[in-house]
Write a protein that holds these residues in place. Structure first.
Motif, PDB file in Angstrom:
ATOM      1  N   HIS A 211       0.830  -1.205   0.000  1.00 40.74           N
ATOM      2  CA  HIS A 211       0.000   0.000   0.000  1.00 40.74           C
ATOM      3  C   HIS A 211       0.865   1.257   0.000  1.00 40.74           C
TER       4      HIS A 211
ATOM      5  N   GLU B 153       2.276   1.518  -3.530  1.00 41.99           N
ATOM      6  CA  GLU B 153       1.250   1.998  -4.460  1.00 41.99           C
ATOM      7  C   GLU B 153       1.104   3.528  -4.377  1.00 41.99           C
ATOM      8  N   LYS B 154       1.092   4.007  -3.159  1.00 42.52           N
ATOM      9  CA  LYS B 154       0.939   5.464  -2.946  1.00 42.52           C
ATOM     10  C   LYS B 154       2.146   6.213  -3.509  1.00 42.52           C
ATOM     11  N   GLN B 155       3.333   5.668  -3.304  1.00 42.83           N
ATOM     12  CA  GLN B 155       4.550   6.346  -3.743  1.00 42.83           C
ATOM     13  C   GLN B 155       4.665   6.425  -5.263  1.00 42.83           C
TER      14      GLN B 155
END
Length: 464
Positions: free
Chosen positions: A456, A459-461
């Motif tokens: 997660h 994914e955000k990065q």
């Protein structure tokens, strides 16, 4: 006698009988202990710890008559082996003074002869590795072994990517109902769009003017231009740049590599990585030497990699393009279909920068889910195995006691007393094995949650 309950709700003995026969057979293989020296005879069941009971050898007669037949695909073989073991047990009592035996002595006699061996299975559970082996980084490490501090650490490495697309006339050819040019444009656009915002991208098309005629050769071979200058990706501008050229003339591959090298020549440094990606369907046709051009780029910029896709090429082009990639310190891939082109495109994304494994991890998110299911299924199989083993053992003891009572060697009161001790023994074994499985299931949950948290963050990065 109380049944040996399932360790895990989803487990069932039928699953084990269908799929775990070989594993169980190995667990129950004889341990090559001499009958006279069996450690079981030294165990006082009522006083023994759960670990001592689990580590006890399989019964002497169990080893001799049953062993691997315990979960034979032919049930009649097991039933016959059990009958033979019980017959041998009753026969062995003819030489013993059993009238003065108390319940402890009877339990010790039965278990040392007929009990199942649980030690090997317990070791299988204890040694079971909760490893997500498919989530392995390019440097060989497992994602689960990478600390969250490394994942959340800000990466300030600069990355530049020059995308080179062959615009010679042969790129008009169809592959799967679309032109090679259309497929190549879509692939490069997806690649550029999905790169991190910090990556700078350029787009160079070569051979996009003229025709394949000799009269147009000079014009076509000079048609090497940058349609999207090296900068951050802008979807609208990049899409517009792709629309400004179409497949047309000859193939000045060497000149395009030289142009990309000039673009990247001032983008060097210890904290910078440069990539040149080429999609082409043929050999150099403008008199240049693409191998030498790639070698020069590599010599001038040790941190550059030239990766090439040969798109539906013949053997001659395949050989030359491979040599170009090798000279440029990169990889060559030959593709024939749209799907293969997409697969290579994904691999390219993984090779962009130090965070390449982040892309890989995100695109393999489902691997975590399925591997977690596999781990839980393994625990269910262990539980099913011991449920079946315990049920067989219980029935074997009951059958032996039926014979003992029929032969008037024990009475109903003695039988009840023996059963109580065997129930206590079985509960200790069940609790011990159940605890092993529970600890592994907890480990699975912990590792799965940890990997999910990392994914997660990743994914955000990367903005997915």
């Amino acid at each position: 006698m109380n049944r040996f309950k399932q360790f895990v709700l989803l487990a069932a003995a039928s699953l084990f009988l269908a799929g775990c026969q070989e594993q169980t057979a190995k667990t129950n293989e004889p341990k090559n202990h001499q009958t006279e020296q069996s450690t079981n005879k030294e165990i006082v069941i009522a006083d023994a710890s759960a670990k001592e009971l689990v580590n006890a050898d399989a019964g002497d007669l169990y080893q001799k008559y049953i062993g691997e037949k315990s979960f034979s695909k032919a049930p009649d073989d097991y039933r016959q082996a059990t009958d033979d073991a019980i017959d041998a047990y009753l026969k062995s009592l003819d030489r013993k003074e059993t009238k003065k035996w108390d319940k402890q002595k009877w339990v010790q006699s039965m278990t040392s002869s007929l009990e199942t061996g649980y030690r090997g299975g317990a070791e299988d559970i204890s040694s079971y590795k909760v490893v997500y082996d498919k989530l392995r980084l390019p440097d060989g490490r497992l994602l689960q072994d990478v600390g969250m501090n490394e994942i959340t650490k800000k990466q300030d490495k600069k990355v530049n990517v020059a995308l080179l697309i062959d615009s010679s006339g042969s790129m008009k050819a169809q592959v799967g109902g679309e032109s090679k040019m259309a497929l190549a444009k879509k692939s490069l656009e997806r690649l550029a769009k999905e790169l991190p915002d910090s990556v700078h991208v350029s787009l160079i098309a070569f051979g996009y003017k003229g025709t394949g005629s000799d009269a147009d050769k000079e014009m076509s071979c000079k048609a090497v231009d940058t349609f999207y200058p090296l900068q951050s990706f802008n979807e609208a501008k990049f899409s517009d740049s792709l629309s400004k050229f179409n497949p047309s003339g000859w193939t000045p591959l060497a000149a395009s590599i030289e142009m990309a090298n000039r673009q990247l020549s001032d983008k060097q440094g210890e904290n910078t990585e440069n990539f040149i990606y080429v999609v082409s369907d043929g050999i150099e046709t403008c008199g240049g030497d693409p191998v030498a051009a790639a070698r020069k780029a590599k010599q001038e910029q040790t941190n550059v990699k030239i990766n090439i896709i040969g798109f539906d090429v013949d053997s001659k082009a395949d050989q030359q393009l491979k040599q170009v990639a090798e000279a440029g310190g990169g990889e060559y891939s030959s593709v024939k279909t749209k799907q293969q082109l997409t697969n290579i495109e994904n691999i390219w994304k993984e090779a962009i920068n130090k965070n390449t494994w982040r892309w890989w991890a995100v695109h393999n998110f489902s691997s975590t889910t399925w591997k977690t299911v596999d781990h839980y299924n393994a625990m269910n199989s262990f539980s099913s195995k011991y449920l079946a083993m315990s049920n067989q053992e219980e029935n074997r003891f009951l059958s032996a006691m039926d014979r003992l009572q029929k032969e008037k060697l024990i009475d109903s009161d003695q039988r009840s007393a023996i059963i109580n001790i065997l129930d206590s023994r079985q509960k200790k074994i069940k609790d011990y094995l159940n605890d092993l499985v529970t600890k592994k299931r907890t480990k699975i949950k912990t590792e799965s949650n940890d990997i999910d948290q990392k994914l997660h963050v990743i994914e955000k990065q990367v903005g997915i």
